[in-house]
Design a protein around this motif. Structure first.
Motif, PDB file in Angstrom:
ATOM      1  N   SER A 143       0.830  -1.210   0.000  1.00 53.29           N
ATOM      2  CA  SER A 143       0.000   0.000   0.000  1.00 53.29           C
ATOM      3  C   SER A 143       0.861   1.256   0.000  1.00 53.29           C
ATOM      4  O   SER A 143       0.648   2.177  -0.798  1.00 53.29           O
ATOM      5  N   PHE A 144       1.846   1.313   0.891  1.00 58.79           N
ATOM      6  CA  PHE A 144       2.725   2.477   0.946  1.00 58.79           C
ATOM      7  C   PHE A 144       3.564   2.618  -0.330  1.00 58.79           C
ATOM      8  O   PHE A 144       3.760   3.727  -0.836  1.00 58.79           O
ATOM      9  N   LEU A 145       4.069   1.511  -0.839  1.00 64.50           N
ATOM     10  CA  LEU A 145       4.932   1.571  -2.028  1.00 64.50           C
ATOM     11  C   LEU A 145       4.202   2.146  -3.233  1.00 64.50           C
ATOM     12  O   LEU A 145       4.645   3.131  -3.847  1.00 64.50           O
ATOM     13  N   TRP A 146       3.072   1.575  -3.597  1.00 71.07           N
ATOM     14  CA  TRP A 146       2.405   1.971  -4.829  1.00 71.07           C
ATOM     15  C   TRP A 146       1.680   3.317  -4.701  1.00 71.07           C
ATOM     16  O   TRP A 146       1.643   4.084  -5.666  1.00 71.07           O
ATOM     17  N   SER A 147       1.168   3.637  -3.522  1.00 71.49           N
ATOM     18  CA  SER A 147       0.544   4.958  -3.348  1.00 71.49           C
ATOM     19  C   SER A 147       1.606   6.054  -3.358  1.00 71.49           C
ATOM     20  O   SER A 147       1.377   7.150  -3.889  1.00 71.49           O
ATOM     21  N   GLY A 148       2.786   5.767  -2.804  1.00 77.47           N
ATOM     22  CA  GLY A 148       3.880   6.737  -2.853  1.00 77.47           C
ATOM     23  C   GLY A 148       4.342   7.000  -4.276  1.00 77.47           C
ATOM     24  O   GLY A 148       4.620   8.151  -4.656  1.00 77.47           O
ATOM     25  N   LEU A 149       4.415   5.961  -5.081  1.00 85.07           N
ATOM     26  CA  LEU A 149       4.796   6.134  -6.487  1.00 85.07           C
ATOM     27  C   LEU A 149       3.755   6.957  -7.245  1.00 85.07           C
ATOM     28  O   LEU A 149       4.096   7.760  -8.121  1.00 85.07           O
ATOM     29  N   ALA A 150       2.480   6.771  -6.902  1.00 86.19           N
ATOM     30  CA  ALA A 150       1.427   7.564  -7.552  1.00 86.19           C
ATOM     31  C   ALA A 150       1.570   9.051  -7.210  1.00 86.19           C
ATOM     32  O   ALA A 150       1.385   9.922  -8.073  1.00 86.19           O
ATOM     33  N   TYR A 163      -3.583   6.656  -6.465  1.00 87.73           N
ATOM     34  CA  TYR A 163      -3.229   6.896  -5.054  1.00 87.73           C
ATOM     35  C   TYR A 163      -4.385   6.495  -4.137  1.00 87.73           C
ATOM     36  O   TYR A 163      -4.179   5.821  -3.124  1.00 87.73           O
ATOM     37  N   ALA A 164      -5.596   6.912  -4.497  1.00 84.19           N
ATOM     38  CA  ALA A 164      -6.765   6.608  -3.677  1.00 84.19           C
ATOM     39  C   ALA A 164      -6.970   5.101  -3.533  1.00 84.19           C
ATOM     40  O   ALA A 164      -7.313   4.608  -2.450  1.00 84.19           O
TER      41      ALA A 164
END
Length: 460
Positions: free
Chosen positions: A320-327, A349-350
């Motif tokens: 969750s943190f990895l892919w939302s941070g990349l967004a 991100y959402a």
């Protein structure tokens, strides 16, 4: 002689479903209260003659209240029981919502929303502790995750109801918009009537006979204290002693990952139209984009709720943190991109942050013993809201001074801090009993095992 079945292994029942609704109602009100101010602010500012300072401080006022409510609510819940404190939040919601209809100044509005924030802060420890201490272990993760899902559902409802009232209510529409929370507060108070006290809390206070009566009432006449595998808490156990014994690292983990997951979310919620306008989405794009992003937060939490028992707590949090941070990084880089691309990245991100959001209530309720469970949730709530309040207050200034691109980069950096903290400290508690999940003897990244005997003596 066969070992008695634990109440954590029983089937999910109508009682559990009703208790989830009772506790989740507070999360729904929380999302509604924190989001409705953003809708009303377009009329509130000119009506009350607010300066930029008062706009920011009113937007952050409920978050400041949550800080105090979390601390006091957790301590009160552990001291006086879950049942008594269960009705404090709804009562404050009702009173403050009604009073907002007659507000005459920025100072008065700040005070009322600050008190509403205290009510929200109280809700987190009491509602989640109440729920987790009754639930079967297989239902614990999904039901606690559902509370976060209901938060976003409340936020989405606030946007839709708020927009409808604002477009049809005339010059005083903002008063009706802010007062609309009273309806939900009244319903929440009513559905909570008849909720029994937590047997685990009663046992922790030496009230075994009362606990046994409730166990039989909830689970059936064939159940007794033998079916609730806990030991009476030592009289010498205290919040401070448990933190020093090894739970301090767990408190650091909960506070940091929770803070890093809420700062960007609250900043987006409080100023979604302004953020989208800074990304060159104006008019209908900004209005519809705010609603679409809110609904995608709900979808992301719904997906995470389905995955929390499948992939496990730790892996879900890290992804969750990895892919939302990349967004968020992409949003900063593509700040001058097309409207469709901006909404796509915001939507990503959402969706991806949903895992971290649902675990905000799962982790602290699983990795602390009954003696300090509500207090730990309250402290996590309070500390996370310090960051959320500061972030919310600084968003307008950040957009004006360093621009939308760097603002998104900062949000991404905060998210990646959450990733590092979670990689270092997040344990895996999937499919564990509350006793095992809260035990320091269970091997988990970054957590000490040296004080397992103290944990085993405590009331889990």
């Amino acid at each position: 002689m066969s070992h008695p079945i634990s109440v954590e292994d029983v089937a999910f029942s109508r009682f559990h479903r009703l208790l989830t609704l009772r506790s989740g109602g507070g999360s729904f009100v929380d999302g509604y209260v924190l989001s409705i101010i953003g809708i009303a602010m377009t009329q509130v500012s000119p009506a009350l003659g607010l300066t930029a300072f008062w706009e920011g401080i009113i937007a952050a006022s409920a978050l400041i209240g949550i800080f105090f409510g979390g601390f006091f609510g957790g301590a009160l819940t552990d001291r006086f029981g879950r049942k008594r404190i269960y009705f404090v939040g709804p009562t404050l919601f009702i009173v403050c919502s009604l009073a907002q209809f007659w507000v005459q100044s920025g100072e008065m509005l700040f005070t009322l929303r600050f008190l509403s924030g205290i009510a929200i802060g109280i809700e987190y420890p009491v509602a989640t502790a109440f729920l987790v201490e009754f639930l079967p272990k297989k239902s614990r993760g999904p039901c606690l995750a559902t509370l976060t899902l209901l938060w976003f559902a409340g936020a989405a409802t606030a946007y839709m109801v708020g927009e409808a009232i604002m477009q049809s209510g005339g010059a005083d529409a903002w008063r009706y918009t802010l007062a609309s929370t009273v309806v939900i507060g009244v319903l929440l108070f009513i559905i909570r009537l008849g909720t029994p006290e937590s047997p685990r809390w009663l046992i922790s206070k030496g009230r075994q006979q009362e606990a046994e009566v409730i166990i039989k009432q909830v689970y059936g006449p064939e159940f007794s204290l033998r079916n609730l595998p806990v030991q009476p808490a030592s009289k010498h156990l205290s919040f401070k002693s448990l933190l020093h014994s090894g739970y301090g690292k767990r408190m650091v983990f909960v506070s940091l990952f929770w803070t890093c997951s809420v700062i960007p979310v609250f900043a987006v919620y409080a100023f979604a139209p302004k953020v989208l306008q800074a990304l060159h989405l104006d008019g209908n794009w900004a209005s519809l984009g705010s609603i679409a992003i809110t609904l995608l937060f709900v979808v992301g939490c719904l997906i995470a709720t389905k995955l929390v028992n499948v992939v496990g707590r730790r892996k879900l949090l890290l992804h969750s943190f990895l892919w939302s941070g990349l967004a968020l990084l992409a949003l900063g880089y593509l700040r001058d991109g097309s409207s469709a691309m901006i909404l796509l990245m915001f939507g990503a991100y959402a969706l991806f942050i949903g895992g971290a959001q649902v675990l905000q209530l799962v982790y602290p309720n699983e990795i602390f013993p009954t003696a300090i469970r509500a207090g730990a949730v309250g402290i996590g709530t309070s500390l996370s809201r310090i960051g959320a309040a500061v972030g919310t207050y600084l968003v307008p200034m950040s957009l004006d001074t360093i621009g939308i691109g760097h603002t998104m980069y900062i949000a991404a950096g905060i998210t990646f801090v959450g990733l590092v903290v979670s990689w270092w400290l997040a344990p895996e508690t999937n499919a564990m009993s509350l006793e095992d999940a809260a035990s320091l003897s269970e091997a988990s990244p970054g957590l000490s095992e040296k004080t397992a005997p103290l944990t085993r003596r405590s009331n889990i």
